[in-house]
Design an enzyme around this catalytic site. Structure first.
Site, PDB file in Angstrom:
ATOM      1  N   ASP A  82       0.755  -1.220  -0.034  1.00 22.58           N
ATOM      2  CA  ASP A  82      -0.026   0.016  -0.023  1.00 22.58           C
ATOM      3  C   ASP A  82       1.064   1.359  -0.027  1.00 22.58           C
ATOM      4  O   ASP A  82       2.021   1.071   0.288  1.00 22.58           O
ATOM      5  CB  ASP A  82      -0.871   0.057   1.207  1.00 22.58           C
ATOM      6  CG  ASP A  82      -0.180  -0.072   2.568  1.00 22.58           C
ATOM      7  OD1 ASP A  82       0.938  -0.896   2.792  1.00 22.58           O
ATOM      8  OD2 ASP A  82      -0.724   0.471   3.327  1.00 22.58           O
ATOM      9  N   GLU A 140      -0.706  -2.013   5.239  1.00 19.77           N
ATOM     10  CA  GLU A 140       0.221  -1.660   6.372  1.00 19.77           C
ATOM     11  C   GLU A 140       0.165  -0.485   7.216  1.00 19.77           C
ATOM     12  O   GLU A 140       0.237  -0.403   8.267  1.00 19.77           O
ATOM     13  CB  GLU A 140       1.637  -1.956   6.014  1.00 19.77           C
ATOM     14  CG  GLU A 140       2.612  -2.185   7.108  1.00 19.77           C
ATOM     15  CD  GLU A 140       3.309  -0.688   7.667  1.00 19.77           C
ATOM     16  OE1 GLU A 140       3.463  -0.646   8.984  1.00 19.77           O
ATOM     17  OE2 GLU A 140       3.145   0.109   6.866  1.00 19.77           O
ATOM     18  N   GLU A 141      -0.094   0.545   6.193  1.00 21.76           N
ATOM     19  CA  GLU A 141       0.091   1.819   6.755  1.00 21.76           C
ATOM     20  C   GLU A 141      -1.294   2.495   7.495  1.00 21.76           C
ATOM     21  O   GLU A 141      -1.196   3.439   8.254  1.00 21.76           O
ATOM     22  CB  GLU A 141       0.102   2.935   5.516  1.00 21.76           C
ATOM     23  CG  GLU A 141       1.401   2.745   4.668  1.00 21.76           C
ATOM     24  CD  GLU A 141       2.659   3.303   5.631  1.00 21.76           C
ATOM     25  OE1 GLU A 141       2.278   3.698   6.625  1.00 21.76           O
ATOM     26  OE2 GLU A 141       3.758   3.341   5.020  1.00 21.76           O
ATOM     27  N   HIS A 367       7.826   8.784   4.380  1.00 21.51           N
ATOM     28  CA  HIS A 367       6.938   9.322   4.585  1.00 21.51           C
ATOM     29  C   HIS A 367       7.155  10.909   4.251  1.00 21.51           C
ATOM     30  O   HIS A 367       6.221  11.954   4.407  1.00 21.51           O
ATOM     31  CB  HIS A 367       6.228   9.440   6.044  1.00 21.51           C
ATOM     32  CG  HIS A 367       5.607   8.083   6.302  1.00 21.51           C
ATOM     33  ND1 HIS A 367       4.399   8.000   6.992  1.00 21.51           N
ATOM     34  CD2 HIS A 367       6.003   6.783   5.863  1.00 21.51           C
ATOM     35  CE1 HIS A 367       4.192   6.383   7.026  1.00 21.51           C
ATOM     36  NE2 HIS A 367       5.152   5.890   6.696  1.00 21.51           N
TER      37      HIS A 367
END
Length: 396
Positions: A82, A140-141, A367
């Site tokens: 993702d 996962e995020e 990020h």
């Protein structure tokens, strides 16, 4: 010999890894919305002698089962796929084509290297014993994340060991670094709604002011870490959002706080949650407001099993250093969260970090809208996990 043939095959597939990584980077999808990404991955395994299970867990998870020449140990390898809600600013020729969505954490690379490694293991399946399960994980995020639902599916109940990696651009290519024991922090997502009685600023005695109550709540939360947690234990409590927009002459009727708690031990996490609720109950009594706390512990601390971690590090020292690796380094824990910890609650294994420092002077970490990885790290990851997998299949 199997290992030499696998390493040679991976060398010849480096361009495939890069091409796959760039495809995923160009077409990122957010957690729980990775429909096209999952379909692309599933198509990759079409017409191959493997069992492919799709829509595993609470989203688009995929498990690919590769059987060796005869039964043996079962090893799982995981990569997430993702992306994040970030507007890309890298200027790469293969930058995201989806506005506001970006692979800013390396999941495109995780998926690319593992697909090629899986394909090589499939091609050499007549030379190794046991079973390898490739776990392509969604979401996962974003909590509640995908790992727990995949574990709960029961499809990994027969797995003896599980391994995964993460790319980090602050370490040089050719470096693998790891932590034995607690390696990543657990993370709880918290929403607090405070309901009071609104009114005019000129008559505060006729209202129950939620801003005053919430301000007290935010300050008192800090006593959890300073007075309820052993100073030797890691814990952080943060309120990152205080949603109380209104007029200057109006006492706010209700507001919402959003926060985050991090900890390296499940018991510490329980203490934080308990006292969060205690302070909330006290706030109700002191300020005559109603406090609703939505507390979700979605990411447990990631605990690398010492035995499996030591075995993986030893294998990389033996086969990798001087070949495709420069260093294997034991490091301190990472206060970031990673839902790979859900697998390790049930299955022995380890999660390692792979250096992926880009060539440019300025490095942007995970990020960040300018995040990027050095694509040479893809082959390093593939070879590292290949060596760990062969050793694990052999019970070494």
């Amino acid at each position: 010999m199997l290992r030499e043939e696998l390493m040679k095959m991976l060398d010849g597939r480096e361009d495939d890894m890069i091409a796959l990584r760039r495809h995923f980077h160009e077409h990122p999808e957010l957690s729980f919305d990775e429909k096209e990404t999952a379909a692309f991955i599933a198509r990759f395994y079409e017409d191959k002698p493997v069992d492919v299970q799709t829509n595993v867990g609470n989203g688009y998870g995929i498990i690919v089962t590769i059987n060796g020449k005869q039964p043996g140990r079962t090893i799982a390898l995981r990569a997430d796929f993702d992306a994040l809600q970030i507007e890309e600013q890298t200027g790469l020729p293969f930058a995201s084509k989806n506005p506001g969505v970006m692979h800013a954490c390396g999941h495109d690379g995780h998926t690319a290297y593992l697909m090629v490694l899986a394909d090589c293991l499939i091609r050499l399946r007549d030379q190794w014993e046991g079973t390898v399960k490739i776990v392509h994980q969604h979401a996962e995020e974003m909590a509640p994340a995908g790992a727990k639902s995949i574990v709960d599916s029961g499809l990994l109940d027969d797995v003896d060991e599980i391994y995964g990696i993460h790319f980090y651009p602050d370490h040089e290519v050719g470096t693998v670094f790891y932590t034995s024991g607690y390696a990543y922090a657990g993370c709880s997502d918290i929403k607090v709604t405070i309901q009071g009685t609104g009114g005019h600023a000129s008559q505060p005695h006729r209202s129950n002011d939620t801003i005053v109550a919430a301000s007290s709540f935010v300050m008192n939360l800090q006593t959890i870490v300073s007075r309820r947690i052993n100073p030797y234990d890691m814990a952080v409590v943060t309120i990152g959002s205080f949603e109380a927009v209104g007029s200057s002459n109006v006492i706010k009727d209700s507001l919402v706080l959003r926060g985050d708690a991090r900890y390296m031990d499940l018991e510490v996490g329980k203490v934080i949650e308990e006292h969060f609720h205690r302070i909330g109950r006290g706030l109700e009594e002191m300020y005559d407001v109603k406090v609703e706390i939505d507390y979700n512990s979605d990411y447990p601390p990631l605990y690398n099993h010492p035995k499996e971690t030591a075995k993986a590090a030893a294998v990389l020292e033996k086969h990798g250093v001087g070949s495709y690796l420069n260093q294997v380094i034991a490091t301190s824990a990472n206060t970031g969260a990673e839902d790979f910890g859900q697998y390790l609650l049930k299955i022995p294994g380890a999660f390692l970090n792979v250096g992926a420092r880009p060539n440019q002077v300025e490095v942007f970490n995970n990020h960040h809208p300018k995040f990027d990885i050095n694509e040479k790290a893809l082959l390093v990851a593939a070879k590292s996990v290949a060596d760990i997998t062969l050793a694990a299949l052999a019970g070494e």
